[in-house]
Scaffold this motif. Structure first.
Motif, PDB file in Angstrom:
ATOM      1  N   ALA A  83      45.901  70.612  21.184  1.00  0.00           N
ATOM      2  CA  ALA A  83      46.191  69.367  20.473  1.00  0.00           C
ATOM      3  C   ALA A  83      44.893  68.702  20.017  1.00  0.00           C
ATOM      4  CB  ALA A  83      46.982  68.421  21.378  1.00  0.00           C
ATOM      5  N   VAL A  84      43.853  68.780  20.838  1.00  0.00           N
ATOM      6  CA  VAL A  84      42.547  68.222  20.464  1.00  0.00           C
ATOM      7  C   VAL A  84      41.961  69.028  19.313  1.00  0.00           C
ATOM      8  CG1 VAL A  84      40.237  67.639  21.273  1.00  0.00           C
ATOM      9  CG2 VAL A  84      42.189  67.424  22.827  1.00  0.00           C
ATOM     10  N   GLU A  85      42.108  70.349  19.370  1.00  0.00           N
ATOM     11  CA  GLU A  85      41.644  71.203  18.277  1.00  0.00           C
ATOM     12  C   GLU A  85      42.269  70.784  16.948  1.00  0.00           C
ATOM     13  OE1 GLU A  85      40.721  75.632  18.988  1.00  0.00           O
ATOM     14  OE2 GLU A  85      42.410  75.201  20.310  1.00  0.00           O
ATOM     15  N   ASP A  86      43.572  70.550  16.974  1.00  0.00           N
ATOM     16  CA  ASP A  86      44.265  70.151  15.746  1.00  0.00           C
ATOM     17  C   ASP A  86      43.690  68.861  15.184  1.00  0.00           C
ATOM     18  OD1 ASP A  86      45.901  72.363  15.989  1.00  0.00           O
ATOM     19  OD2 ASP A  86      47.553  71.263  16.939  1.00  0.00           O
ATOM     20  N   GLU A  87      43.369  67.926  16.059  1.00  0.00           N
ATOM     21  CA  GLU A  87      42.847  66.635  15.613  1.00  0.00           C
ATOM     22  C   GLU A  87      41.456  66.764  15.013  1.00  0.00           C
ATOM     23  OE1 GLU A  87      43.081  63.797  18.761  1.00  0.00           O
ATOM     24  OE2 GLU A  87      45.248  64.053  19.054  1.00  0.00           O
ATOM     25  N   VAL A  88      40.589  67.574  15.629  1.00  0.00           N
ATOM     26  CA  VAL A  88      39.228  67.676  15.100  1.00  0.00           C
ATOM     27  C   VAL A  88      39.200  68.460  13.786  1.00  0.00           C
ATOM     28  CG1 VAL A  88      38.195  67.473  17.382  1.00  0.00           C
ATOM     29  CG2 VAL A  88      38.616  69.745  16.451  1.00  0.00           C
ATOM     30  N   LYS A  89      40.136  69.371  13.610  1.00  0.00           N
ATOM     31  CA  LYS A  89      40.185  70.125  12.356  1.00  0.00           C
ATOM     32  C   LYS A  89      40.677  69.246  11.199  1.00  0.00           C
ATOM     33  CE  LYS A  89      40.530  74.800  14.213  1.00  0.00           C
ATOM     34  NZ  LYS A  89      39.316  75.314  13.547  1.00  0.00           N
ATOM     35  N   LEU A  90      41.428  68.207  11.511  1.00  0.00           N
ATOM     36  CA  LEU A  90      41.792  67.238  10.483  1.00  0.00           C
ATOM     37  C   LEU A  90      40.561  66.451  10.033  1.00  0.00           C
ATOM     38  CD1 LEU A  90      45.170  65.816  11.864  1.00  0.00           C
ATOM     39  CD2 LEU A  90      44.867  67.325   9.890  1.00  0.00           C
ATOM     40  N   ILE A  91      39.652  66.211  10.967  1.00  0.00           N
ATOM     41  CA  ILE A  91      38.414  65.500  10.654  1.00  0.00           C
ATOM     42  C   ILE A  91      37.447  66.406   9.901  1.00  0.00           C
ATOM     43  CG2 ILE A  91      36.380  64.381  11.664  1.00  0.00           C
ATOM     44  CD1 ILE A  91      38.180  63.603  14.051  1.00  0.00           C
ATOM     45  N   ASN A  92      37.306  67.640  10.383  1.00  0.00           N
ATOM     46  CA  ASN A  92      36.336  68.582   9.840  1.00  0.00           C
ATOM     47  C   ASN A  92      36.982  69.969   9.749  1.00  0.00           C
ATOM     48  OD1 ASN A  92      34.186  70.227   9.216  1.00  0.00           O
ATOM     49  ND2 ASN A  92      32.896  69.589  10.932  1.00  0.00           N
ATOM     50  N   PRO A  93      37.632  70.276   8.639  1.00  0.00           N
ATOM     51  CA  PRO A  93      38.368  71.538   8.511  1.00  0.00           C
ATOM     52  C   PRO A  93      37.519  72.787   8.696  1.00  0.00           C
ATOM     53  CG  PRO A  93      38.971  70.025   6.751  1.00  0.00           C
ATOM     54  CD  PRO A  93      37.792  69.420   7.442  1.00  0.00           C
ATOM     55  N   SER A  94      36.208  72.688   8.482  1.00  0.00           N
ATOM     56  CA  SER A  94      35.358  73.863   8.581  1.00  0.00           C
ATOM     57  C   SER A  94      34.827  74.116   9.988  1.00  0.00           C
ATOM     58  CB  SER A  94      34.170  73.741   7.618  1.00  0.00           C
ATOM     59  OG  SER A  94      33.322  72.660   7.999  1.00  0.00           O
ATOM     60  N   ILE A  95      35.117  73.222  10.909  1.00  0.00           N
ATOM     61  CA  ILE A  95      34.577  73.353  12.260  1.00  0.00           C
ATOM     62  C   ILE A  95      35.213  74.526  12.995  1.00  0.00           C
ATOM     63  CG2 ILE A  95      36.240  71.867  13.475  1.00  0.00           C
ATOM     64  CD1 ILE A  95      33.848  70.650  14.973  1.00  0.00           C
ATOM     65  N   GLN A  96      34.418  75.216  13.779  1.00  0.00           N
ATOM     66  CA  GLN A  96      34.924  76.296  14.628  1.00  0.00           C
ATOM     67  C   GLN A  96      35.205  75.718  16.010  1.00  0.00           C
ATOM     68  OE1 GLN A  96      32.295  79.662  14.871  1.00  0.00           O
ATOM     69  NE2 GLN A  96      33.557  80.763  16.352  1.00  0.00           N
ATOM     70  N   THR A  97      36.337  76.072  16.589  1.00  0.00           N
ATOM     71  CA  THR A  97      36.681  75.570  17.913  1.00  0.00           C
ATOM     72  C   THR A  97      36.995  76.725  18.849  1.00  0.00           C
ATOM     73  OG1 THR A  97      39.008  75.287  17.285  1.00  0.00           O
ATOM     74  CG2 THR A  97      37.569  73.364  17.063  1.00  0.00           C
ATOM     75  N   LEU A  98      36.701  76.510  20.097  1.00  0.00           N
ATOM     76  CA  LEU A  98      37.013  77.479  21.141  1.00  0.00           C
ATOM     77  C   LEU A  98      37.490  76.703  22.358  1.00  0.00           C
ATOM     78  CD1 LEU A  98      36.974  80.382  22.305  1.00  0.00           C
ATOM     79  CD2 LEU A  98      34.577  79.971  22.958  1.00  0.00           C
ATOM     80  N   SER A  99      38.741  76.910  22.744  1.00  0.00           N
ATOM     81  CA  SER A  99      39.314  76.215  23.892  1.00  0.00           C
ATOM     82  C   SER A  99      39.363  77.151  25.092  1.00  0.00           C
ATOM     83  CB  SER A  99      40.726  75.713  23.574  1.00  0.00           C
ATOM     84  OG  SER A  99      40.680  74.646  22.650  1.00  0.00           O
ATOM     85  N   LEU A 100      38.860  76.671  26.218  1.00  0.00           N
ATOM     86  CA  LEU A 100      38.777  77.512  27.414  1.00  0.00           C
ATOM     87  C   LEU A 100      39.316  76.770  28.630  1.00  0.00           C
ATOM     88  CD1 LEU A 100      35.133  78.846  26.920  1.00  0.00           C
ATOM     89  CD2 LEU A 100      37.256  80.061  26.386  1.00  0.00           C
ATOM     90  N   ALA A 101      40.184  77.438  29.373  1.00  0.00           N
ATOM     91  CA  ALA A 101      40.661  76.908  30.645  1.00  0.00           C
ATOM     92  C   ALA A 101      39.661  77.315  31.719  1.00  0.00           C
ATOM     93  CB  ALA A 101      42.043  77.455  30.967  1.00  0.00           C
ATOM     94  N   VAL A 102      39.018  76.338  32.323  1.00  0.00           N
ATOM     95  CA  VAL A 102      37.947  76.612  33.279  1.00  0.00           C
ATOM     96  C   VAL A 102      38.071  75.683  34.483  1.00  0.00           C
ATOM     97  CG1 VAL A 102      35.444  76.707  33.632  1.00  0.00           C
ATOM     98  CG2 VAL A 102      36.394  77.288  31.398  1.00  0.00           C
ATOM     99  N   ASP A 103      37.911  76.258  35.653  1.00  0.00           N
ATOM    100  CA  ASP A 103      37.783  75.462  36.869  1.00  0.00           C
ATOM    101  C   ASP A 103      36.291  75.240  37.082  1.00  0.00           C
ATOM    102  OD1 ASP A 103      37.608  74.368  39.385  1.00  0.00           O
ATOM    103  OD2 ASP A 103      38.581  76.045  40.428  1.00  0.00           O
ATOM    104  N   ILE A 104      35.804  74.035  36.813  1.00  0.00           N
ATOM    105  CA  ILE A 104      34.356  73.810  36.852  1.00  0.00           C
ATOM    106  C   ILE A 104      33.796  73.786  38.272  1.00  0.00           C
ATOM    107  CG2 ILE A 104      34.384  72.579  34.652  1.00  0.00           C
ATOM    108  CD1 ILE A 104      33.759  70.010  36.314  1.00  0.00           C
ATOM    109  N   THR A 105      34.658  73.848  39.279  1.00  0.00           N
ATOM    110  CA  THR A 105      34.160  73.942  40.652  1.00  0.00           C
ATOM    111  C   THR A 105      33.972  75.387  41.067  1.00  0.00           C
ATOM    112  OG1 THR A 105      36.332  73.990  41.743  1.00  0.00           O
ATOM    113  CG2 THR A 105      35.412  71.828  41.214  1.00  0.00           C
TER     114      THR A 105
END
Length: 306
Positions: A83-105
């Motif tokens: 959902a965040v990816e969709d929002e940022v692409k509306l702001i900047n259609p050329s931006i590359q996004t990579l979403s990762l599920a990570v346990d930072i601990t």
């Protein structure tokens, strides 16, 4: 500084630690991420805790407006990140996004994530250590808190910040590569507030990591940023009457901090309210003193007893 939020003026969190003549609770022209002067073309930004709160509302939109090449969005839930990816692409259609599920601990999870970033995008230039938790019962006495719940704050806010920072630095082409790390901390670490102890003390870990990491890597800009009070689900109900700072204030400042003009603030702590032009005017004063660092205060040394 002990306080009862119910009897405080609404500007308490702004004025109690006011360092610059001018202060803000909303974005202002100098930190507008759409300004060509602070554009970040070609940069790759990693944002932890990007699925909600400041990560989603402040940092992701601001860096998108600044024209970065790519955003790496890290959280525990990939579905929310989309959902965040969709929002940022509306702001900047050329931006590359990579979403990762990570346990930072978990170090293995983090190292796999940075390996994927390197493979798909290349090394990151900017890290926003935003992920954090506030696991405690606001108002509960210190001794009555569950020890495991208390310590869980340190697992994410302390260990998680360290592990992600470590992986980010190791992913750079070499130790002398210029890079930016912004560690999110909290004013809760500076005030005496027994009802919010676990969160506040755990955030001091990130603050001191900032000082030591900056000393170890002088080529980088590494700062600790207190975002103020932004309307997220982590704000305890008693603090809400104090009013909120906008996500745009925090996001725009992070973009401004990602440029060489902010290098003099490396190893230091700042509040999002402070005016960046006023900070620049005090640059020499800040550099030549211990300002904006947490230190033990007192008369020390044997000479005082002679």
């Amino acid at each position: 500084m002990a306080f009862d939020p119910s009897v405080l003026p609404k500007d308490f969190l702004v004025t109690s630690f006011q360092f610059t003549k001018n202060v803000h609770r909303d974005q202002y022209p100098s930190i507008d991420p759409t300004k060509p002067e602070i554009a970040l073309d070609g940069k790759v930004v990693v944002i932890t805790g990007a699925s909600r709160g400041i990560g989603a509302k402040a940092f992701a939109p601001a860096f998108s407006k600044a024209g970065v090449k790519a955003l790496v969005l890290i959280a525990t839930s990939v579905s929310k990140l989309h959902a965040v990816e969709d929002e940022v692409k509306l702001i900047n259609p050329s931006i590359q996004t990579l979403s990762l599920a990570v346990d930072i601990t978990d170090n293995v999870s983090i190292e796999k994530a940075f390996s994927k970033i390197e493979k798909e995008i290349g090394h990151a230039d900017i890290l926003i250590n935003n992920a954090g938790v506030s696991n405690e019962t606001f108002g509960a006495s210190f001794a009555d808190e569950d020890p495991d719940v208390f310590w869980s704050n340190f697992e994410v806010n302390g260990k998680g910040t360290y592990l992600v920072t470590r992986a980010f630095i190791k992913s750079l082409p070499n130790p002398n590569t210029s890079a930016v790390i912004i560690n999110m901390i909290s004013g809760a670490g500076w005030v005496i507030n027994p009802s919010h102890c676990a969160y506040g003390v755990s955030k001091l870990v990130a603050q001191q990591l900032t000082v030591n990491t900056a000393a170890a890597y002088p080529n980088m800009t590494i700062v600790a940023l207190n975002p103020g009070l932004v309307d997220t689900d982590m704000v305890p109900p008693p603090l809400r009457p104090l009013g909120f700072d906008t996500p745009e204030l925090v996001g725009g400042l992070a973009v401004w901090l990602s440029h060489p003009h902010a290098k003099f603030l490396s190893g230091r702590t700042l509040c999002a309210h402070w005016d960046v032009n006023d900070l620049l005017e005090r640059k020499n004063e800040i550099i030549n003193s211990s300002q904006l660092r947490m230190e033990l205060v007192g008369p020390f040394g044997p000479q005082q007893f002679r």
